[in-house]
Design an enzyme around this catalytic site. Structure first.
Site, PDB file in Angstrom:
ATOM      1  N   PHE A 149       0.816  -1.226   0.000  1.00 50.58           N
ATOM      2  CA  PHE A 149       0.000   0.000   0.000  1.00 50.58           C
ATOM      3  C   PHE A 149       0.841   1.264   0.000  1.00 50.58           C
ATOM      4  CE2 PHE A 149       0.910  -0.072   4.566  1.00 50.58           C
ATOM      5  CZ  PHE A 149       1.035   1.281   4.842  1.00 50.58           C
ATOM      6  N   LYS A 173      -0.991  -7.080  -9.218  1.00 48.14           N
ATOM      7  CA  LYS A 173      -1.939  -7.255  -8.105  1.00 48.14           C
ATOM      8  C   LYS A 173      -1.545  -6.206  -7.071  1.00 48.14           C
ATOM      9  CE  LYS A 173      -2.882  -8.453  -4.401  1.00 48.14           C
ATOM     10  NZ  LYS A 173      -3.327  -7.480  -3.383  1.00 48.14           N
ATOM     11  N   GLU A 176      -4.924  -3.739  -1.988  1.00 47.04           N
ATOM     12  CA  GLU A 176      -6.376  -3.499  -1.991  1.00 47.04           C
ATOM     13  C   GLU A 176      -6.733  -2.259  -1.168  1.00 47.04           C
ATOM     14  OE1 GLU A 176      -4.579  -5.751  -0.578  1.00 47.04           O
ATOM     15  OE2 GLU A 176      -5.580  -6.856   1.037  1.00 47.04           O
ATOM     16  N   ARG A 177      -5.702  -1.655  -0.519  1.00 48.18           N
ATOM     17  CA  ARG A 177      -6.012  -0.502   0.337  1.00 48.18           C
ATOM     18  C   ARG A 177      -5.963   0.827  -0.413  1.00 48.18           C
ATOM     19  NH1 ARG A 177      -2.654  -1.910   5.683  1.00 48.18           N
ATOM     20  NH2 ARG A 177      -1.636  -3.588   4.556  1.00 48.18           N
ATOM     21  N   SER A 226       5.309  -6.969   3.452  1.00 47.68           N
ATOM     22  CA  SER A 226       5.908  -7.318   4.747  1.00 47.68           C
ATOM     23  C   SER A 226       6.693  -8.629   4.634  1.00 47.68           C
ATOM     24  CB  SER A 226       4.800  -7.431   5.790  1.00 47.68           C
ATOM     25  OG  SER A 226       3.846  -8.373   5.348  1.00 47.68           O
ATOM     26  N   CYS A 281       9.460   1.802   3.586  1.00 51.79           N
ATOM     27  CA  CYS A 281      10.391   0.707   3.905  1.00 51.79           C
ATOM     28  C   CYS A 281      11.796   1.239   4.107  1.00 51.79           C
ATOM     29  CB  CYS A 281      10.378  -0.348   2.813  1.00 51.79           C
ATOM     30  SG  CYS A 281      11.127   0.240   1.311  1.00 51.79           S
ATOM     31  N   GLU A 383       9.293  -4.281  13.101  1.00 50.00           N
ATOM     32  CA  GLU A 383       8.983  -3.105  12.277  1.00 50.00           C
ATOM     33  C   GLU A 383       7.680  -2.492  12.795  1.00 50.00           C
ATOM     34  OE1 GLU A 383       7.578  -3.741   8.181  1.00 50.00           O
ATOM     35  OE2 GLU A 383       8.931  -2.147   7.551  1.00 50.00           O
TER      36      GLU A 383
HETATM   37  P1  NAD Z   1       1.531  -6.599   3.093  1.00 52.06           P
HETATM   38  O1  NAD Z   1       2.546  -7.674   3.210  1.00 52.06           O
HETATM   39  O2  NAD Z   1       0.387  -6.599   4.034  1.00 52.06           O
HETATM   40  O3  NAD Z   1       0.863  -6.627   1.617  1.00 52.06           O
HETATM   41  C1  NAD Z   1       1.647  -6.633   0.455  1.00 52.06           C
HETATM   42  C2  NAD Z   1       0.864  -7.335  -0.643  1.00 52.06           C
HETATM   43  O4  NAD Z   1       0.625  -8.690  -0.269  1.00 52.06           O
HETATM   44  C3  NAD Z   1      -0.492  -6.714  -0.916  1.00 52.06           C
HETATM   45  O5  NAD Z   1      -0.735  -6.704  -2.299  1.00 52.06           O
HETATM   46  C4  NAD Z   1      -1.448  -7.634  -0.179  1.00 52.06           C
HETATM   47  O6  NAD Z   1      -2.722  -7.703  -0.775  1.00 52.06           O
HETATM   48  C5  NAD Z   1      -0.763  -8.978  -0.277  1.00 52.06           C
HETATM   49  N1  NAD Z   1      -1.044  -9.848   0.886  1.00 52.06           N
HETATM   50  C6  NAD Z   1      -1.347  -9.450   2.151  1.00 52.06           C
HETATM   51  N2  NAD Z   1      -1.533 -10.525   2.945  1.00 52.06           N
HETATM   52  C7  NAD Z   1      -1.335 -11.614   2.165  1.00 52.06           C
HETATM   53  C8  NAD Z   1      -1.377 -13.024   2.427  1.00 52.06           C
HETATM   54  N3  NAD Z   1      -1.655 -13.512   3.640  1.00 52.06           N
HETATM   55  N4  NAD Z   1      -1.127 -13.854   1.405  1.00 52.06           N
HETATM   56  C9  NAD Z   1      -0.828 -13.382   0.190  1.00 52.06           C
HETATM   57  N5  NAD Z   1      -0.778 -12.063  -0.115  1.00 52.06           N
HETATM   58  C10 NAD Z   1      -1.021 -11.186   0.864  1.00 52.06           C
HETATM   59  O7  NAD Z   1       2.316  -5.212   3.122  1.00 52.06           O
HETATM   60  P2  NAD Z   1       1.712  -3.746   3.199  1.00 52.06           P
HETATM   61  O8  NAD Z   1       1.173  -3.509   4.547  1.00 52.06           O
HETATM   62  O9  NAD Z   1       0.844  -3.470   2.025  1.00 52.06           O
HETATM   63  O10 NAD Z   1       3.042  -2.871   2.992  1.00 52.06           O
HETATM   64  C11 NAD Z   1       3.885  -2.507   4.033  1.00 52.06           C
HETATM   65  C12 NAD Z   1       5.072  -3.434   4.135  1.00 52.06           C
HETATM   66  O11 NAD Z   1       5.792  -3.439   2.901  1.00 52.06           O
HETATM   67  C13 NAD Z   1       6.077  -3.004   5.178  1.00 52.06           C
HETATM   68  O12 NAD Z   1       6.550  -4.151   5.852  1.00 52.06           O
HETATM   69  C14 NAD Z   1       7.183  -2.360   4.366  1.00 52.06           C
HETATM   70  O13 NAD Z   1       8.453  -2.352   4.977  1.00 52.06           O
HETATM   71  C15 NAD Z   1       7.177  -3.221   3.156  1.00 52.06           C
HETATM   72  N6  NAD Z   1       7.796  -2.570   2.018  1.00 52.06           N
HETATM   73  C16 NAD Z   1       9.001  -3.042   1.587  1.00 52.06           C
HETATM   74  C17 NAD Z   1       9.646  -2.440   0.533  1.00 52.06           C
HETATM   75  C18 NAD Z   1      10.965  -2.961   0.044  1.00 52.06           C
HETATM   76  O14 NAD Z   1      11.359  -2.619  -1.069  1.00 52.06           O
HETATM   77  N7  NAD Z   1      11.670  -3.764   0.810  1.00 52.06           N
HETATM   78  C19 NAD Z   1       9.040  -1.359  -0.106  1.00 52.06           C
HETATM   79  C20 NAD Z   1       7.800  -0.906   0.341  1.00 52.06           C
HETATM   80  C21 NAD Z   1       7.195  -1.534   1.406  1.00 52.06           C
END
Ligand code: NAD
Length: 498
Positions: A149, A173, A176-177, A226, A281, A383
């Site tokens: 998101f 994909k 969704e937020r 994450s 991140c 985090e």
């Molecule tokens: P998230 O892991 O909740 O979601 C990321 C994606 O995975 C979304 O598209 C979501 O729909 C999907 N998803 C969520 N739960 C899932 C599941 N159980 N099974 C399969 N898919 C699932 O992350 P977020 O809250 O959207 O984003 C924040 C996180 O992303 C933080 O941890 C941040 O550090 C990380 N981030 C990392 C980088 C990097 O380059 N390392 C960059 C940006 C954000």
């Protein structure tokens, strides 16, 4: 109330699964709309479209593919203001910061306009008697990206631009937020001349992610989110024989050496710690002053700066940062602050009770600052992803170097110093993927690659830069001989160039 469906085969289509979820405007707390959650069948439909369109796109010469990217950039430039407004409303970051989110993605699309050059292979004339050897890069076919998101423009652009420029069809994909910007980017790509079916956006949750990971026609998956989900996506994709690059969470440290300019360091910590409400991140979430005198002087500079942070609605140009993405996330961040207090850290600035006048239902929290955080505390290990900065006091340089090196995460790290030797030693020894020297958020530019180490990244190739071209193509190596005639008959020992 907006209804957001999917973008399949070059057009918006409504969701058919019967499942959907609300998304919000964080600055007011209002529901902005509902986004469809795709089923396996809907994913399959997108893959079929992508698969049918991809061979002709791969056969389109790379200069023409680059021209589509150029046109796409022109269209984004024309509507940056409205895209930034949409992004800020759905995400909560300020409009100025939303423009940065778009710009950082645009820079990778700009890099991809050089795809004719980037795709050039290798050639050795006369590798053996009458033998030439060359390697070519070919697209994988249908590939997918699953994005978080917190950068709804930048990260989709980091994924879709190189994948498509290399001649693949792409399934995005997004989170969704905040689905609005990714959907608009797909429309702009079509307007730029991308054939229908090459870029599909399928909204959804775990169900559609699993469908992507299991689909035999999806050859590679790029993920950002994450760490637990990154690791899950990485292992399931790999188990199904796909390429995967999965980037996870972070706990980025900034070391402040005794010789650093403390005003500069404090300003850097404020911008990198609290910008975008800490939902980056590459946010700095741990400050490590070296020595007691440095720590005390730094705290004197940090406390008034954190106390005077201006939290505001995303549309307020004077706000330093806006609300967080959802109420649930805001409550989670608050509970981490409660936990830090219970764990014995010293909460020197408490923003938990901040209320935004006129926006009482928005997902706001003020900046929080902890001193005397120790490595056994959960607020250090985990985090938080909010406007919370922890100060861990280090006795000396060696201890400061050990902290980010031993941490589970290894995304970014920074050192503030005037000593070139210390900076050089730090950059060489620290066990973290991206290093800033007097630069608080060392996000590499588009022509370098981006990727964290340890629990911040699973897979071997980074995002954007030359690695992205490697990730989205497979190498074919051709050994070629045009003999004047076959003379020797069959050869049973392995050929060598002795
Ligand atoms: P998230 O892991 O909740 O979601 C990321 C994606 O995975 C979304 O598209 C979501 O729909 C999907 N998803 C969520 N739960 C899932 C599941 N159980 N099974 C399969 N898919 C699932 O992350 P977020 O809250 O959207 O984003 C924040 C996180 O992303 C933080 O941890 C941040 O550090 C990380 N981030 C990392 C980088 C990097 O380059 N390392 C960059 C940006 C954000």
């Amino acid at each position: 109330m907006r209804e957001v469906g999917h973008f399949i085969g070059g057009k918006q289509v409504p969701g058919k699964s019967g499942r959907s979820t609300e998304f919000f405007q964080p600055m007011t707390g209002e529901v902005l709309g509902r986004v469809a959650l795709a089923s396996r069948d809907e994913l399959r439909q997108a893959v079929e479209n992508a698969k049918a369109a991809q061979p002709a796109w791969a056969a389109t010469n790379p200069q023409r593919r680059a021209r589509v990217m150029m046109k796409f950039l022109e269209l984004i430039a024309k509507e940056t203001d409205s895209l930034a407004d949409l992004l800020a409303r759905e995400h909560g970051k300020t409009v100025a910061d939303a423009k940065g989110d778009i710009q950082r993605g645009v820079e990778v699309a700009e890099f991809c306009t050089g795809i004719p050059h980037l795709l050039k292979g290798e050639f050795t004339e006369g590798a053996g008697p009458g033998i030439d050897m060359y390697s070519i890069r070919q697209p994988l076919g249908v590939v997918a990206g699953i994005t978080p998101f917190n950068f709804p423009a930048m990260i989709p652009l980091w994924k879709l631009s190189p994948a498509i420029a290399c001649g693949n069809a792409f399934i995005l994909k997004p989170s969704e937020r905040d689905p609005g910007v990714p959907m608009r980017l797909a429309e702009l790509m079509l307007e730029a001349g991308l054939p229908a079916g090459i870029l599909n956006v399928v909204n959804g949750d775990k169900e559609v992610v699993d469908a992507i990971l299991d689909d035999p026609d999806v050859k590679a998956v790029g993920f950002v989110g994450s760490s637990p989900i990154a690791q899950y996506v990485y292992s399931r994709a790999a188990a199904n024989g796909k390429r995967a690059q999965c980037f996870g969470g972070a706990k980025n440290h900034m070391i402040i050496m005794p010789d650093a300019d403390l005003d500069q360091a404090a300003d850097a910590l404020i911008g990198a710690g609290y910008g975008s409400a800490g939902e980056r991140c590459m946010a700095v979430s741990v400050a490590v002053p070296v020595g007691k005198a440095t720590a005390d002087a730094l705290m004197d500079k940090l406390i008034p700066r954190v106390e005077s942070l201006k939290v505001g609605p995303s549309t307020d140009p004077s706000a330093d940062f806006g609300p967080m993405i959802t109420k649930a996330h805001m409550e989670k961040v608050r509970s981490y602050v409660d936990l830090g207090v219970q764990e014995g850290a010293k909460l020197v600035v408490d923003g938990r009770d901040f209320k935004m006048q006129g926006y009482e239902n928005g997902f706001y929290m003020g900046g929080c600052l902890f001193d005397e955080v120790t490595t056994d505390m959960r607020i250090y290990k985990e985090e938080i992803f909010g406007p919370v900065l922890s100060v861990v006091r280090a006795k000396n340089y060696d201890e400061a170097l050990r902290l980010p090196s031993d941490h589970e995460y290894g995304n970014g790290v920074a050192i503030y110093t005037r000593d070139g030797d210390a900076a050089r030693d730090f950059a060489s020894k620290v066990n973290v993927g991206m290093v800033g020297i007097n630069v608080p958020i060392p996000v590499p530019l588009a022509y370098y690659t981006f990727g964290g180490w340890k629990a911040s990244g699973f897979g071997d190739l980074n995002q954007h830069g030359p690695d992205a071209v490697r990730f989205y193509t497979k190498t074919k190596t051709v050994t070629s001989r045009w003999p004047s005639g076959i003379k020797e008959g069959a050869e049973f020992s392995i050929p060598t160039m002795k």
